[in-house]
Scaffold this motif. Structure first.
Motif, mmCIF file in Angstrom:
data_model
loop_
_atom_site.group_PDB
_atom_site.id
_atom_site.type_symbol
_atom_site.label_atom_id
_atom_site.label_comp_id
_atom_site.label_asym_id
_atom_site.label_seq_id
_atom_site.Cartn_x
_atom_site.Cartn_y
_atom_site.Cartn_z
ATOM 1 N N LEU A 263 9.935 -15.178 -11.454
ATOM 2 C CA LEU A 263 9.973 -13.738 -11.682
ATOM 3 C C LEU A 263 8.997 -13.064 -10.729
ATOM 4 O O LEU A 263 7.863 -13.512 -10.580
ATOM 5 C CB LEU A 263 9.551 -13.396 -13.114
ATOM 6 N N LEU A 264 9.447 -11.998 -10.100
ATOM 7 C CA LEU A 264 8.542 -11.180 -9.306
ATOM 8 C C LEU A 264 8.071 -10.049 -10.203
ATOM 9 O O LEU A 264 8.884 -9.360 -10.815
ATOM 10 C CB LEU A 264 9.244 -10.599 -8.072
ATOM 11 N N LEU A 265 6.763 -9.887 -10.309
ATOM 12 C CA LEU A 265 6.162 -8.799 -11.062
ATOM 13 C C LEU A 265 5.461 -7.884 -10.072
ATOM 14 O O LEU A 265 4.868 -8.360 -9.102
ATOM 15 C CB LEU A 265 5.120 -9.316 -12.052
ATOM 16 N N ALA A 266 5.519 -6.594 -10.332
ATOM 17 C CA ALA A 266 4.790 -5.644 -9.499
ATOM 18 C C ALA A 266 4.169 -4.600 -10.401
ATOM 19 O O ALA A 266 4.751 -4.206 -11.413
ATOM 20 C CB ALA A 266 5.713 -4.992 -8.479
ATOM 21 N N ALA A 267 2.966 -4.163 -10.028
ATOM 22 C CA ALA A 267 2.251 -3.154 -10.807
ATOM 23 C C ALA A 267 1.574 -2.156 -9.886
ATOM 24 O O ALA A 267 1.105 -2.507 -8.802
ATOM 25 C CB ALA A 267 1.215 -3.812 -11.711
ATOM 26 N N THR A 268 1.532 -0.921 -10.346
ATOM 27 C CA THR A 268 0.779 0.139 -9.684
ATOM 28 C C THR A 268 -0.465 0.401 -10.521
ATOM 29 O O THR A 268 -0.671 -0.249 -11.547
ATOM 30 C CB THR A 268 1.613 1.437 -9.617
ATOM 31 N N GLY A 269 -1.234 1.384 -10.143
ATOM 32 C CA GLY A 269 -2.381 1.781 -10.941
ATOM 33 C C GLY A 269 -1.980 2.336 -12.297
ATOM 34 O O GLY A 269 -2.775 2.345 -13.228
ATOM 35 N N GLU A 270 -0.719 2.764 -12.429
ATOM 36 C CA GLU A 270 -0.206 3.278 -13.702
ATOM 37 C C GLU A 270 0.189 2.161 -14.661
ATOM 38 O O GLU A 270 0.176 2.344 -15.859
ATOM 39 C CB GLU A 270 1.015 4.176 -13.461
ATOM 40 N N GLY A 271 0.619 1.021 -14.120
ATOM 41 C CA GLY A 271 1.048 -0.088 -14.954
ATOM 42 C C GLY A 271 2.118 -0.919 -14.289
ATOM 43 O O GLY A 271 2.434 -0.747 -13.101
ATOM 44 N N ARG B 55 0.843 -1.190 0.000
ATOM 45 C CA ARG B 55 0.000 0.000 0.000
ATOM 46 C C ARG B 55 0.882 1.244 0.000
ATOM 47 O O ARG B 55 1.807 1.341 0.762
ATOM 48 C CB ARG B 55 -0.924 -0.002 1.212
ATOM 49 N N VAL B 56 0.582 2.172 -0.901
ATOM 50 C CA VAL B 56 1.330 3.418 -1.032
ATOM 51 C C VAL B 56 0.368 4.559 -0.725
ATOM 52 O O VAL B 56 -0.246 5.110 -1.629
ATOM 53 C CB VAL B 56 1.902 3.583 -2.468
ATOM 54 N N GLY B 57 0.187 4.895 0.541
ATOM 55 C CA GLY B 57 -0.702 5.975 0.923
ATOM 56 C C GLY B 57 -2.073 5.900 0.287
ATOM 57 O O GLY B 57 -2.580 6.892 -0.199
ATOM 58 N N GLY B 58 -2.668 4.756 0.224
ATOM 59 C CA GLY B 58 -3.971 4.575 -0.400
ATOM 60 C C GLY B 58 -3.875 3.694 -1.625
ATOM 61 O O GLY B 58 -4.421 2.609 -1.639
ATOM 62 N N PRO B 59 -3.197 4.152 -2.707
ATOM 63 C CA PRO B 59 -3.021 3.278 -3.864
ATOM 64 C C PRO B 59 -2.170 2.059 -3.499
ATOM 65 O O PRO B 59 -1.451 2.081 -2.514
ATOM 66 C CB PRO B 59 -2.288 4.160 -4.884
ATOM 67 N N THR B 60 -2.247 1.041 -4.291
ATOM 68 C CA THR B 60 -1.497 -0.169 -3.996
ATOM 69 C C THR B 60 -0.502 -0.490 -5.095
ATOM 70 O O THR B 60 -0.643 -0.072 -6.235
ATOM 71 C CB THR B 60 -2.434 -1.381 -3.839
ATOM 72 N N VAL B 61 0.508 -1.238 -4.690
ATOM 73 C CA VAL B 61 1.456 -1.835 -5.623
ATOM 74 C C VAL B 61 1.305 -3.335 -5.432
ATOM 75 O O VAL B 61 1.681 -3.874 -4.400
ATOM 76 C CB VAL B 61 2.907 -1.397 -5.337
ATOM 77 N N GLU B 62 0.702 -3.990 -6.403
ATOM 78 C CA GLU B 62 0.517 -5.440 -6.326
ATOM 79 C C GLU B 62 1.775 -6.145 -6.779
ATOM 80 O O GLU B 62 2.437 -5.678 -7.701
ATOM 81 C CB GLU B 62 -0.612 -5.889 -7.249
ATOM 82 N N TRP B 63 2.037 -7.274 -6.151
ATOM 83 C CA TRP B 63 3.149 -8.082 -6.620
ATOM 84 C C TRP B 63 2.773 -9.550 -6.578
ATOM 85 O O TRP B 63 1.912 -9.964 -5.816
ATOM 86 C CB TRP B 63 4.426 -7.816 -5.842
ATOM 87 N N ALA B 64 3.426 -10.302 -7.453
ATOM 88 C CA ALA B 64 3.226 -11.745 -7.514
ATOM 89 C C ALA B 64 4.514 -12.368 -8.023
ATOM 90 O O ALA B 64 5.263 -11.750 -8.779
ATOM 91 C CB ALA B 64 2.088 -12.102 -8.462
ATOM 92 N N VAL B 65 4.779 -13.576 -7.597
ATOM 93 C CA VAL B 65 5.907 -14.348 -8.119
ATOM 94 C C VAL B 65 5.321 -15.423 -9.019
ATOM 95 O O VAL B 65 4.418 -16.160 -8.620
ATOM 96 C CB VAL B 65 6.756 -14.973 -6.996
ATOM 97 N N VAL B 66 5.837 -15.473 -10.245
ATOM 98 C CA VAL B 66 5.361 -16.448 -11.223
ATOM 99 C C VAL B 66 6.533 -17.249 -11.757
ATOM 100 O O VAL B 66 7.652 -16.752 -11.860
ATOM 101 C CB VAL B 66 4.601 -15.764 -12.382
#
Length: 184
Positions: A24-32, A6-17
């Protein structure tokens, strides 16, 4: 495994695939998509998530919303040989300045199955003497594979360096048909 930061409300999702080159660890914000991390087992995964938290001012929380579904699908298609161009929104917030300029040039002008020299890429961004700076930019790429720094090679045909290791770079170039697969 999915989690969010969580970044002050918005989130940064992450997953390992899983992938043909390891987890690989992938992470995305609301921007992409904001990052791809090689060899994302155990300690590497923990350091990557802590790094995201530190660089983005975030705290890890469990609550994935599916933001990574499309990047994961595209990576699976890429490794299956069915995808040649990633068309994803990217969040460039983990890079800036010259590095961002070089990475955007790479992402838009070096297609699947081709390579470019460090010096040539430097010339394309207006720094004809900047081959080493381009190498540093490749090493700072937060979005490897998707922003294909594996396609940047030495002018004499050598592979050059690679943050994911030279064997990983070789395997990505083999997948794209740039290098022959080894006989053994």
């Amino acid at each position: 495994m999915d989690s969010c930061v969580r970044v002050g409300g918005p989130t940064v999702e992450w997953a390992v695939v899983g992938s043909d080159i390891g987890p690989l660890l992938l992470a995305a914000t609301g921007e992409g998509l904001v990052t791809v991390v090689f060899h994302a087992d155990g300690a590497v995964r923990e350091r990557a998530v802590e790094g995201l938290a530190g660089r983005l001012g975030a705290e890890p929380v469990e609550d994935a919303t599916g933001r990574l579904a499309e990047p994961i699908r595209m990576l699976e298609a890429y490794f299956a040989g069915d995808l040649h161009e990633f068309r994803l929104p990217l969040d460039w917030s983990l890079t800036g300045g010259f590095t961002r300029q070089v990475l955007r040039e790479l992402a838009t002008t070096v297609p699947y199955g081709t390579v470019v020299g460090y010096g040539e890429l430097a010339r394309r961004v207006g720094r004809p003497d900047g081959a080493q700076a381009v190498g540093a930019a490749m090493g700072a790429n937060p979005l490897p594979v998707v922003v294909p720094c594996h396609r940047v090679v030495e002018s004499d045909g050598g592979l050059g360096g690679f943050g994911g290791g030279l064997e990983t770079k070789r395997r990505l170039l083999e997948l794209e048909g740039v290098l022959p697969q080894p006989l053994f």
